[in-house]
Design an enzyme around this catalytic site. Structure first.
Site, PDB file in Angstrom:
ATOM      1  CG  ASN A   7      -1.839   1.118   1.323  1.00 62.55           C
ATOM      2  OD1 ASN A   7      -1.793   2.034   0.489  1.00 62.55           O
ATOM      3  ND2 ASN A   7      -2.703   1.096   2.314  1.00 62.55           N
ATOM      4  NE  ARG A  90      -6.071   1.524  -0.165  1.00 63.73           N
ATOM      5  CZ  ARG A  90      -6.113   2.608   0.586  1.00 63.73           C
ATOM      6  NH1 ARG A  90      -5.065   2.994   1.255  1.00 63.73           N
ATOM      7  NH2 ARG A  90      -7.213   3.293   0.677  1.00 63.73           N
ATOM      8  CG  HIS A 179     -12.944   3.590   2.971  1.00 64.36           C
ATOM      9  ND1 HIS A 179     -13.677   4.622   3.521  1.00 64.36           N
ATOM     10  CD2 HIS A 179     -11.662   3.844   3.279  1.00 64.36           C
ATOM     11  CE1 HIS A 179     -12.870   5.474   4.124  1.00 64.36           C
ATOM     12  NE2 HIS A 179     -11.626   5.024   3.990  1.00 64.36           N
ATOM     13  NE  ARG A 240     -10.057  12.622   4.115  1.00 67.54           N
ATOM     14  CZ  ARG A 240     -10.010  11.339   3.779  1.00 67.54           C
ATOM     15  NH1 ARG A 240     -10.866  10.840   2.911  1.00 67.54           N
ATOM     16  NH2 ARG A 240      -9.099  10.548   4.317  1.00 67.54           N
ATOM     17  CD  GLU A 383      -8.940  -0.847   4.100  1.00 70.60           C
ATOM     18  OE1 GLU A 383      -8.454  -0.359   5.142  1.00 70.60           O
ATOM     19  OE2 GLU A 383      -9.315  -0.162   3.150  1.00 70.60           O
TER      20      GLU A 383
END
Ligand code: ADP
Length: 395
Positions: A7, A90, A179, A240, A383
């Site tokens: 990743n 990823r 996601h 965010r 993940e």
């Protein structure tokens, strides 16, 4: 098979070596400060964790140190690199081109490059990681696993914005969602926990972490999700803003003498629960602030949970029913207050939380009462394991 999961971010690289038969992590680690100076932290399962400052002028150097760490005769996990059967990467944005994971070829790399526009901070870094691995492991098959792929099943009415249609046809401006690997993994696991075929389930997955998104998974397919063209949309997050009135951008730009780009940076980095509380983007700090009577921490927490609750209600409506809600990721797995506030008052939907079960952190557990019509679960996401499974399946 032994699968290396990579990743790659702009200045970091996380990795895990996973045995796909036992699904055990053999080793994992992190390269930080790539292009600045460089630091590798590595743990081989059963051996001591260590950190080492090593020069990482680019991602090639980082990948080289990762591979060296994996085969180190004392602290490594492998006798030789030839034991690595495949690498799973990823990739943040696959645009409309990728509805599933793909074995990496030059054509696939070119198609990922075409999506750079849609994720300028992430995709180029992901590609650098791919190139670096290909250079050092030219004969090992590699797979791209996309954050957006799971959401490609959304119907057009869910993904089109109310904008001139040509923005979609010319620039591919639409909701993509992110996601996806986590929403897919957690919804599958939730269906297993319900003892049902996923095709017969309606599940809302709340992936609440530093970045947060919620997905309506109907019959195993994503039918709507909160993030949009970019991961800025939907819920307010750590830093965010999530959804706001779009007119605010011009308004703030005029008031603060900023460009639209500068305002967008504020929306990405200085907003959400951090901006609201003025304290932190971390929910542990918000909880501490609330306990100490800090009213803006209370406000940030309530704004976040109110937004989660609204999406649970709206996605139950979207699916015309609901079997389960799953909470996952750093906040969803570990914050009982978030789960409580996000679900209280939803008894009319069939959601009843067991206060005691809800105190658990980081464990797979049912937190609804036995008579709750809708099952509410905490399901830790993984993940890396999901990427390893996809990679093993494709090679
Ligand atoms: P991401 O992958 O988006 O960076 P994670 O899913 O790892 O984020 O979530 C990280 C966040 O989880 C932290 O910023 C923090 O807000 C939250 N978190 C972690 N542990 C706890 C805890 N014990 N209680 C409350 N929140 C927690």
């Amino acid at each position: 098979m032994k699968i290396l999961v990579i990743n790659c971010g702009s200045s970091s690289l996380k990795y895990q070596l996973i045995d796909s038969e036992t699904e055990q992590v053999m080793a994992k680690g992190l390269c930080e400060r790539i292009t600045i100076d460089g630091c590798l932290t590595h743990t081989t399962t059963g051996k001591e964790k260590y950190s080492r400052n090593v020069p990482m002028p680019d991602h090639n150097a980082a990948v080289k140190y990762v591979l060296e760490a994996l085969v180190d005769s004392e602290t490594g996990a492998l006798a030789s690199l030839s034991e690595i059967d495949a690498v799973g990467h990823r990739i943040v944005h696959g645009g409309e081109k990728f509805a599933t994971s793909s074995v990496l070829t030059e054509d696939v790399i070119a198609a990922i490059e075409e999506c750079n526009d849609l994720a300028p901070l992430h995709n180029p870094a992901n590609l650098i990681g791919i190139r670096a691995c290909m250079k050092l492991m030219p004969d090992v098959p590699m797979v791209a696993v996309f954050d957006t792929a799971f959401h490609q099943t959304m119907p057009d009415k869910a993904y089109i914005y109310g904008l001139p249609y040509r923005y979609y046809s010319d620039y591919k401006i639409r909701k993509y969602g992110f996601h996806g690997t986590s929403h897919s993994f957690v919804s599958k696991r939730t269906a297993e926990l319900l003892g049902k075929d996923i095709r017969d389930t309606k599940i809302i997955v709340c992936h609440l972490g530093n970045g947060s998104s919620i997905t309506a998974v109907d019959g195993g397919k994503s039918v709507d999700t909160t993030m949009g063209l970019t991961p800025l949309a939907g819920l307010p997050m750590g830093t965010r803003s999530g959804d706001i009135d779009p007119a605010i951008i011009e308004f703030v730009a005029a008031k603060e003498n900023m460009t639209a780009e500068q305002v967008t940076t504020v929306l990405n980095k200085e907003s959400g629960v951090f901006g609201l509380s003025g304290v932190s983007s971390d929910f542990r700090d918000l909880n501490k602030g609330i306990a100490e009577g800090n009213d803006r921490c209370r406000l940030a927490m309530e704004v976040f949970c109110y937004s989660v609750k609204k999406y649970i209600g709206s996605y139950a409506a979207v699916m015309g029913g609901l079997d389960a809600v799953a909470f996952t990721a750093g906040v969803g797995e570990n914050d009982p207050l978030v789960r409580k506030l996000a679900t209280e008052g939803l008894e009319f939907l069939g959601i009843k939380i067991d206060e005691k079960a809800n105190q658990v952190r980081g464990e797979e557990i049912c937190i609804s009462t036995p008579d709750s019509k809708v099952a509410v679960w905490v399901v830790p996401t993984n993940e890396e394991l999901a990427i390893a499974r996809e990679t093993a399946a494709l090679v």
